[in-house]
Design a protein around this motif. Structure first.
Motif, PDB file in Angstrom:
ATOM      1  N   VAL A   1      -8.496  59.898  16.911  1.00 38.11           N
ATOM      2  CA  VAL A   1      -8.378  60.017  18.364  1.00 38.11           C
ATOM      3  C   VAL A   1      -9.757  60.011  19.021  1.00 38.11           C
ATOM      4  CG1 VAL A   1      -7.676  61.563  20.236  1.00 38.11           C
ATOM      5  CG2 VAL A   1      -6.151  61.192  18.296  1.00 38.11           C
TER       6      VAL A   1
ATOM      7  N   SER B   1     -11.184  56.403  18.720  1.00 38.19           N
ATOM      8  CA  SER B   1     -10.432  55.392  19.473  1.00 38.19           C
ATOM      9  C   SER B   1     -10.564  55.574  20.979  1.00 38.19           C
ATOM     10  CB  SER B   1      -8.954  55.418  19.068  1.00 38.19           C
ATOM     11  OG  SER B   1      -8.373  56.671  19.381  1.00 38.19           O
ATOM     12  N   MET B   2     -10.764  56.804  21.431  1.00 33.00           N
ATOM     13  CA  MET B   2     -10.950  57.062  22.857  1.00 33.00           C
ATOM     14  C   MET B   2     -12.374  56.777  23.325  1.00 33.00           C
ATOM     15  SD  MET B   2      -7.962  57.997  23.963  1.00 33.00           S
ATOM     16  CE  MET B   2      -8.304  58.784  25.531  1.00 33.00           C
TER      17      MET B   2
ATOM     18  N   TRP C   1     -15.081  58.537  22.669  1.00 31.01           N
ATOM     19  CA  TRP C   1     -15.824  59.745  23.014  1.00 31.01           C
ATOM     20  C   TRP C   1     -17.156  59.843  22.275  1.00 31.01           C
ATOM     21  CZ3 TRP C   1     -10.963  63.389  22.533  1.00 31.01           C
ATOM     22  CH2 TRP C   1     -10.122  63.145  23.624  1.00 31.01           C
TER      23      TRP C   1
ATOM     24  N   SER D   1     -14.701  54.741  13.069  1.00 34.04           N
ATOM     25  CA  SER D   1     -13.310  55.166  12.971  1.00 34.04           C
ATOM     26  C   SER D   1     -12.880  55.256  11.513  1.00 34.04           C
ATOM     27  CB  SER D   1     -12.412  54.169  13.708  1.00 34.04           C
ATOM     28  OG  SER D   1     -12.401  52.932  13.018  1.00 34.04           O
TER      29      SER D   1
END
Length: 272
Positions: free
Chosen positions: A24, A27-28, A30, A38
């Motif tokens: 998460v 993929s976002m 951040w 990833s």
């Protein structure tokens, strides 16, 4: 069997949650993908790292040789060779010395001051001397691993022999056992759980030391490959190497745990 599968499933919960959070976060967007790639990028790099370099030439290369020609496999084999040889050297020296120090008060008085002076020195501190004495390549790495494995095995062996229940010793003496018989049939078997614990810790320490030594003294192995990836800022390969180390360490620990359980069946009353 059902209990074992349930136990394995419980052990996977936390890793799965951490990987999901990792996915998460990446993929976002951040964090920078160059800093933290990833999970899928790491898996892709791991597969690439483990795969053979070239297509197989059936005329000159056997399937087995081709399958084991990947960089990851060769690095793993190099690291495991150093771990095994270094551990055997360190444990092979520590075990008889530990048995002698544990069973003889005079030997303990002679050797313990030296042991207590050398024991706090981390194996990493010996790196300059190891390179000076042995040069580069496997010998300095094996020397450092032997030091890392030596003291856990030594201290646990001493503790095991010195902490034998006095009831066993008195019973053996009352039965007329000689000193040799008492050592072989009473003290040594009673110390086996301590010795095996020392072996397990020593192997773990040896595996830590091999990674450090490969970053300095050799030009292959998992530690060397992680350092190489750092220089080129291949963070996906760094993490892939780290995961390989973790999985290999887990496999070694599980194997040692199985071996301990098998060898200590008598200790747990499971001989039959």
């Amino acid at each position: 069997m059902k209990f074992k599968w349930r136990e394995i499933g419980a052990g996977l919960i936390v890793p799965v949650i951490l990987i999901a959070i990792w996915h998460v976060v990446t993929s976002m967007g951040w964090v920078n993908a160059q800093v933290l790639p990833s999970p899928l990028a790491v898996v892709k790099k791991w597969i690439e790292y483990a795969s053979p370099y070239e297509a197989r030439d059936a005329a000159t290369t056997s399937w087995l040789a081709w399958a084991f020609s990947g960089e990851l496999i060769r690095d793993t084999m190099g690291s495991m060779y150093r771990v095994v040889v270094g551990f055997l050297v360190g444990a092979g020296l520590a075990l008889p010395l530990g048995l002698a120090m544990g069973s003889s008060q005079r030997m303990y008085a002679w050797m313990n001051p030296l042991v207590q002076v050398l024991r706090p020195i981390p194996p990493i501190a010996y790196i300059p001397l190891s390179i000076l004495w042995f040069g580069l390549g496997n010998p300095p790495a094996i020397f450092l691993i032997a030091i890392g494995a030596f003291f856990p095995v030594l201290m646990n062996t001493i503790a095991g022999v010195r902490h034998v229940d006095g009831i066993y010793i008195r019973a053996a003496r009352n039965l007329g056992a000689s000193q040799t018989t008492m050592f072989v049939r009473v003290m040594l078997p009673a110390a086996v759980p301590y010795i095996l614990s020392g072996v397990r810790i020593g192997i773990g320490t040896a595996f830590i030391v091999v990674i450090v030594s490969e970053m300095i003294a050799v030009n292959n192995g998992l530690g060397f490959r992680i350092l190489e990836a750092r220089e080129y800022f291949w963070s996906d390969k760094i993490i892939a190497g780290m995961m390989s180390i973790g999985l290999l360490g887990l496999a070694i620990d599980l194997a040692m745990n199985k071996l301990n359980n098998y060898l200590l069946r008598w200790h747990r009353g499971l001989e039959n």
